[in-house]
Scaffold this motif. Sequence first.
Motif, short mmCIF file in Angstrom:
data_model
loop_
_atom_site.label_atom_id
_atom_site.label_comp_id
_atom_site.label_asym_id
_atom_site.label_seq_id
_atom_site.Cartn_x
_atom_site.Cartn_y
_atom_site.Cartn_z
N LYS A 1 0.83 -1.28 -0.27
CA LYS A 1 0.17 -0.02 0.07
C LYS A 1 0.47 1.71 0.48
O LYS A 1 1.99 1.58 1.05
N ALA A 2 0.71 2.15 -0.99
CA ALA A 2 1.44 3.36 -1.03
C ALA A 2 0.64 4.60 0.32
O ALA A 2 -0.56 3.89 0.87
N PHE A 3 1.34 5.98 0.76
CA PHE A 3 1.00 6.20 1.99
C PHE A 3 -0.08 7.34 1.98
O PHE A 3 0.07 7.55 -0.30
N SER A 4 -1.00 7.03 2.06
CA SER A 4 -2.22 8.31 2.01
C SER A 4 -1.65 9.07 2.92
O SER A 4 -1.37 9.22 4.17
N LYS A 5 -2.31 10.33 2.33
CA LYS A 5 -2.32 12.19 3.17
C LYS A 5 -2.67 11.62 5.08
O LYS A 5 -2.09 12.47 5.52
N TYR A 6 -3.38 11.10 5.08
CA TYR A 6 -3.88 10.76 6.84
C TYR A 6 -3.03 9.71 7.13
O TYR A 6 -2.44 10.06 8.47
N ARG B 1 1.10 10.11 11.19
CA ARG B 1 2.03 9.74 12.40
C ARG B 1 2.75 10.84 12.84
O ARG B 1 3.24 11.11 13.52
N HIS B 2 2.37 12.41 11.98
CA HIS B 2 3.03 13.41 12.74
C HIS B 2 2.21 13.63 13.99
O HIS B 2 2.76 13.99 14.88
N GLU B 3 1.24 13.24 14.31
CA GLU B 3 0.22 13.43 15.12
C GLU B 3 0.78 12.50 16.08
O GLU B 3 1.27 12.60 17.76
N LEU B 4 1.01 11.33 16.06
CA LEU B 4 1.70 10.15 16.88
C LEU B 4 2.96 10.92 17.35
O LEU B 4 3.72 10.85 18.70
#
Lengths: 397, 210
Positions: A51-56, A61-64
């Motif tokens: 699976k590719a990265f989605s913007k979500y 990940r930024h939030e975590l």
Amino acid sequence: MSGRLSEAVIFSLRQACRPFRRTVSPSGAIGAVAKITQWRMLSTCPILQYKAFSKYDVMRRHELYRRRQEAGPEPLRHRNVRPNWNYDAETFAFGARLGENTTSETFRLAFISPSYTERETARRREVFEDVETIETTQEAPNNTGLRDYGSQILRRYIAAFCRYNFPFFPEDGIQAISNHMQSEAILPNIASHLGITDLVQCEELPVSNATLKDTLLAVVGALTEDFGRPRAESFIRDFIMTSLLDADINVLLDLKNPMEIVAGILARDSRPEPETRLLRKGAVETPEAYYCIGVYSDKKLLGESFGETLLIAEEMSAHNTLHRLFRTAIGRRPLLLGKKGKEIGNIDAYAEVPNPWLHEWTEKECIRRLAARASKTAANQQLEEETSGQPNAVRNP
Amino acid sequence: MPGADPSGFISAVLHSGVGRYVCQLQRLTFKFCKESGSSCGVRDFIEHDLMDFARTNPGVVVYLLPVRRDTPTLFAEYLNGREEHMETAGWHREYIIKFVEHLRARSGNEIINFRKYIRTEHPSIQGPWTPFTHQPTEWNLLNFPHAEGLQPIKFEKTATEIVLEMARAQGIRNIVTEAEKLPRESASTQGIGVSAEGVAAVTAGTDAKR
């Protein structure tokens, strides 16, 4: 020591990393090998599409990551808070690993430090505030007694070991080695590498160096109490004296004005006073100048060394003279450790008869004391044979 | 250098092996699922090999941690305080035996690139080298510069010498060389004339004709 992450944080981080899990190997090279094998096993299957990265994903990940930073590092916790912990199994394995049997009550006591008993007593006083039970009034046992016993055994063996290996080294140096070997630079490191850190029961966390050192001494004391002194001495030789390989004994005996000491030794031996001669020099006009100086007495070369100036070369040659007199120059016989260490039999004689001190050092005196130790050993052996009726070697092959 | 592979020198933890050998692995934890297929190899290992492993290695505490539907993992804890973990999902029994042995035999230090395969704390038992180390003792009494010391150590016959020998063998007497510029030849070329030109030369027959 790094802190362990809590279960909740691990779960959230794992969730965050889930798209990576097939591509990123968590354990480096070995993990990569394992992954390749998995690929081999899966080779009959069609190639997996990742699976590719989605913007979500990125946002999550930024939030975590932000939350992890906010939470700060995990507090350091004792190993025994984890589910995979069994104190009895750990103490058994501790002994098995070192080739000793450490399951007795003595060893259990050796791991209890005074800070732990103090805390326990205070806690019980709080719980049984108005009830004066026998337990709370009693002095709770800890490892101080075993520690003192072990310390005494250790000090005695270190002195004997060093005197056996360096019979011509002055007593000042033997004491310096002894202090170094019992210092907090050596013992806590050994204790932690034998696995004492997790086993010791104490209040502070991380475990302090003083506690580690005391516990190791208590283990030595417990070994002596349970199995006798030879067994404890063997333990000391195999695990503690090996650290002497890292130390430079000539540096430990820190000598000021070596030429004066050489002169004193020669005077005591009624030999002519030392003379220094320039033996060789080279590259004098350059930054890498080389002067070699020899120390002579009565036209006999006692020692030689070199330096980049005449003064340094003279001091170095005086040091070299002392090293040759004390039999501690480089190229000396290696320390008797391992199987060869069993040759050191007459511990008592070496522990009781010290080497001469620096201010009274002469070669003849050293030889005289070696003879005194030999006669003492012979007398001890004879005494033992008389009391037991058979030679010592037969009883303890 | 940041980002480079960690590198260093080979070392033994706490001089292990000088006194007694101590197995550096202190704890081994198997996390596995009792049902899932990915833990099948771990279950096989536990059933057939674990007791033997525990018996032969009494110094290693083995823990079994059954969890439901999680990736089977091997956790190894070493005496130096480091931990290693390996995910064993889908591994068969032989593979687990191999890596348990790998973890047991390790020192626990980080795997690094060895810069050398040997290491010593005592590089020399003879002392540092100096320009005067192993100097011939007869030099102690010489005054430098010493003529013999300036000579090359070994001679081979030069082409000139070979030609001169051949000429002498043929009985030619009027050979012209420059003896002064070749001091080592002075002994063998006594009585031979010296040419003014400088270069050693053989003028065979020319003088005889004159």
